[in-house]
Every structure is written in C-alpha cells, then in structure tokens.
Design a protein around this motif. Structure first.
Motif: not given
Length: 133
Positions: A58, A28-29, A54, A21-22, A25
C-alpha cells in the motif's frame, strides 16, 4: 494506434494490482482470525509479516497506479505502460511473497524491491519525458 490503447494498458495493471492488494489483505485477515488478534499484531510474527507485506504494497502501489494513469493520459505507448506495469507487478508479488514467508532478507524480497525501484525510475523518467512536449 487506438487512442484508448494506453488507457486499456493502464487499466489492466491497475486491476491486477488491486487484486494483489486484496490477496495481501485476505492474508492479514486469515492471520488475525487464526491467532484471534483484533488490532495490531498481538506479538504474532506471522501476523506482523502479513501486515507488513500488505502495508508495504500500500506504500508503493497507489503512487505507481497514479503514474500509470498519467502515462495513459499523456498518450504514452501502451508497450511502455505494460513494461512498467509488469515490472512493478512482478516486483510487488515477489516482495509480498518473500515478506509473507520470512522476515529475513530473502531473494524474493530483494528482487521485488529492485523491480519496484526499476519500475519507479522508468515511470518517473517517462513522466518527465512526456511533461515537456
């Protein structure tokens, strides 16, 4: 059998899924910074794909981690927890990779969804089995 072996197995897969998940993420960033988009997807296809990869993870991972934790609590065999955790993890990695690369139906996305559903079915059946001692 070590009474904590099931908990250790669940902890392994929880940790790996949190890392996944990190990573999703961070992807995405990176897209947000690259395309200077603060909120939403800005109409940028690559950002939309990263957001959905992501978001999809989730949607599936938290429920699965709860299921793995419950399997550990009821004393399910560590091998079962590892089998479900591995199947789910491979499925989520493949799906995230496939969706990050293309919005089309690709084999990584298809296999990822199938593996995720197999993990969910196995987990649900196992939880129901352990629910009735």
């Amino acid at each position: 059998m070590d009474p904590l072996a099931s908990a250790h197995a669940a902890a392994l897969w929880a940790g790996l899924h949190v890392i996944l998940l990190l990573v999703l993420s961070v992807l995405v960033t990176r897209q947000r910074r690259k395309h200077q988009v603060e909120i939403g997807d800005g109409g940028v296809p690559a950002l939309t794909q990263a957001i959905r990869a992501f978001g999809n993870a989730t949607e599936y991972v938290p429920t699965a981690l709860a299921g793995l934790a419950l399997l550990a609590l009821v004393g399910a065999l560590p091998l079962l927890i590892h089998a479900v955790g591995l199947t789910l993890f491979v499925g989520r990695v493949l799906h995230g990779f496939g969706l990050s690369r293309s919005i089309a139906a690709t084999w990584p996305r298809a296999v990822g969804v199938l593996a995720t559903w197999i993990a969910y079915v196995a987990m649900a059946a196992s939880l129901l089995f352990y629910a009735f001692p």
